[in-house]
Design an enzyme around this catalytic site. Structure first.
Site, PDB file in Angstrom:
ATOM      1  N   ASN A   7      22.912  70.472  34.244  1.00 58.69           N
ATOM      2  CA  ASN A   7      21.885  69.556  33.734  1.00 58.69           C
ATOM      3  C   ASN A   7      21.355  69.656  35.198  1.00 58.69           C
ATOM      4  O   ASN A   7      19.956  69.301  34.763  1.00 58.69           O
ATOM      5  CB  ASN A   7      22.931  68.255  33.440  1.00 58.69           C
ATOM      6  CG  ASN A   7      23.226  67.883  32.644  1.00 58.69           C
ATOM      7  OD1 ASN A   7      24.100  67.358  32.614  1.00 58.69           O
ATOM      8  ND2 ASN A   7      22.607  68.643  31.628  1.00 58.69           N
TER       9      ASN A   7
ATOM     10  N   ASP B 148      27.130  62.261  24.385  1.00 61.76           N
ATOM     11  CA  ASP B 148      25.823  63.905  23.979  1.00 61.76           C
ATOM     12  C   ASP B 148      25.243  62.994  23.340  1.00 61.76           C
ATOM     13  O   ASP B 148      25.148  62.008  22.300  1.00 61.76           O
ATOM     14  CB  ASP B 148      26.388  64.968  23.543  1.00 61.76           C
ATOM     15  CG  ASP B 148      25.462  66.248  23.731  1.00 61.76           C
ATOM     16  OD1 ASP B 148      24.365  65.730  24.143  1.00 61.76           O
ATOM     17  OD2 ASP B 148      25.295  67.383  23.056  1.00 61.76           O
TER      18      ASP B 148
HETATM   19  C1  IPE Z   1      27.031  68.087  28.128  1.00 61.18           C
HETATM   20  O1  IPE Z   1      25.572  67.852  27.525  1.00 61.18           O
HETATM   21  C2  IPE Z   1      27.174  67.561  29.903  1.00 61.18           C
HETATM   22  C3  IPE Z   1      27.175  65.930  30.004  1.00 61.18           C
HETATM   23  C4  IPE Z   1      27.324  65.403  28.503  1.00 61.18           C
HETATM   24  C5  IPE Z   1      27.045  65.072  30.733  1.00 61.18           C
HETATM   25  P1  IPE Z   1      25.061  68.623  28.061  1.00 61.18           P
HETATM   26  O2  IPE Z   1      23.538  68.154  26.514  1.00 61.18           O
HETATM   27  O3  IPE Z   1      23.970  68.980  29.047  1.00 61.18           O
HETATM   28  O4  IPE Z   1      25.625  70.233  27.065  1.00 61.18           O
HETATM   29  P2  IPE Z   1      25.414  71.067  26.419  1.00 61.18           P
HETATM   30  O5  IPE Z   1      23.665  72.409  27.332  1.00 61.18           O
HETATM   31  O6  IPE Z   1      24.141  70.572  24.978  1.00 61.18           O
HETATM   32  O7  IPE Z   1      25.194  72.044  25.406  1.00 61.18           O
HETATM   33  C1  IPE Z   2      23.271  63.669  27.597  1.00 60.19           C
HETATM   34  O1  IPE Z   2      22.476  63.253  26.269  1.00 60.19           O
HETATM   35  C2  IPE Z   2      23.376  62.923  28.296  1.00 60.19           C
HETATM   36  C3  IPE Z   2      23.900  64.580  29.059  1.00 60.19           C
HETATM   37  C4  IPE Z   2      24.038  64.813  29.122  1.00 60.19           C
HETATM   38  C5  IPE Z   2      22.927  63.429  31.013  1.00 60.19           C
HETATM   39  P1  IPE Z   2      21.648  64.883  26.608  1.00 60.19           P
HETATM   40  O2  IPE Z   2      20.203  64.167  26.917  1.00 60.19           O
HETATM   41  O3  IPE Z   2      22.114  65.260  26.720  1.00 60.19           O
HETATM   42  O4  IPE Z   2      20.563  64.499  25.051  1.00 60.19           O
HETATM   43  P2  IPE Z   2      20.875  64.889  23.936  1.00 60.19           P
HETATM   44  O5  IPE Z   2      21.389  66.861  23.753  1.00 60.19           O
HETATM   45  O6  IPE Z   2      19.299  66.427  24.800  1.00 60.19           O
HETATM   46  O7  IPE Z   2      20.283  64.842  22.864  1.00 60.19           O
HETATM   47 MG    MG Z   3      22.630  67.055  25.525  1.00 60.36          MG
END
Ligand code: IPE
Ligand code: IPE
Ligand code: MG
Length: 247
Positions: free
Chosen positions: A70, A22
């Site tokens: 997502n 993340d």
């Molecule tokens: C969780 O991360 C899913 C992945 C790392 C693929 P998100 O960034 O989507 O999760 P939330 O929305 O902060 O809970």
């Molecule tokens: C994790 O990074 C990757 C996926 C969830 C695909 P994020 O895209 O969630 O990055 P933040 O949390 O918005 O910084």
């Molecule tokens: Mg994220």
């Protein structure tokens, strides 16, 4: 860095590490770049962490790459993520083979866009004989979906008269989860400072050690992985017992 590695007890290396990768978006934003560049930079971390895990004897590494939630992101980001997956898998196959990495996936992968699914299946097929480490990509994954799906499969067997509800065991339930055959992760890591599971492996992490780090995923590499493993090795896993009962 080398020092950290020498501190790791080879007898207590987790067999399975799961990671919620993340913080790609915030990493990019901090640098004034578009979010998608954060995802691109995250690929380097995937490479580095997979190799570091394999080097110290981790057998399974599960990476949360795309959750069912997502899909609710802006369409352009979803499209970019799906193309990045295709590009990355295609580009990495020869290295995966060189490094003994078997690729596999969990989640509702059949619902992925056709091009992504095709490349994913090719990657799985072409690396299926590798034995050094198994890299499990959680794609279009949702733990609640997985548990419901498993429940439906068992319910069908009950309905057909083949199975008695009272005979359903944990082992039987595990057999119908998408992680069947994979041991539960002993260690779950989440980067970027968030302390939640976001619908990841709810059944399987029932007794995992949780490790949260503020580091954004693109900045997470070998050193950060080894630090997480050292933290894990310094914990007492009691499984309901008291300290004095452990040898
Ligand atoms: C969780 O991360 C899913 C992945 C790392 C693929 P998100 O960034 O989507 O999760 P939330 O929305 O902060 O809970
Ligand atoms: C994790 O990074 C990757 C996926 C969830 C695909 P994020 O895209 O969630 O990055 P933040 O949390 O918005 O910084
Ligand atoms: Mg994220």
């Amino acid at each position: 860095m080398h020092d950290l590695k020498s501190q790791i007890n080879p007898e207590k290396v987790p067999q399975h590490i799961a990671i919620i990768m993340d913080g790609n978006g915030r990493w990019a934003k901090q640098k004034g770049m578009p979010r998608v560049l954060g995802h691109h930079s995250g690929v380097k971390s995937v490479r580095e962490v997979t190799e570091a895990a394999a080097q110290i004897g981790v057998k399974y590494l599960t990476l949360y790459a795309f959750s069912t939630e997502n899909w609710n992101r802006p369409p352009a980001e979803v499209t970019a993520l799906m193309s990045l997956l295709v590009e990355t898998i295609k580009g990495e196959i020869s290295d995966l083979n060189k490094n003994g990495v078997r690729l596999t996936a969990i989640g509702d992968i059949e619902a992925l866009p056709a091009a992504t699914l095709k490349t994913l299946k090719e990657g799985i097929e072409k690396t299926k004989d590798n034995q050094r480490i198994t890299l499990v990509l959680a794609l279009n994954y949702s733990a609640k979906w997985e548990i419901l799906h498993a429940t439906r499969l068992l319910a069908e067997r009950v309905k057909s008269g083949e199975l008695n509800p009272a005979d359903i065991t944990e082992a039987m339930f595990e057999q119908v989860l998408s992680t069947h055959g994979i041991p539960d992760p002993e260690l779950l890591i989440r980067t970027s400072g968030e302390a939640r599971l976001s619908n990841f492996l709810l059944w399987q992490v029932a007794y995992a050690e949780l490790y949260f780090t503020p580091v954004f995923w693109p900045d997470f590499g070998q050193k950060e992985l080894f630090e997480a493993i050292l933290s894990y090795q310094n914990r007492e896993r009691r499984f309901g017992r008291i300290s004095e009962q452990l040898t």
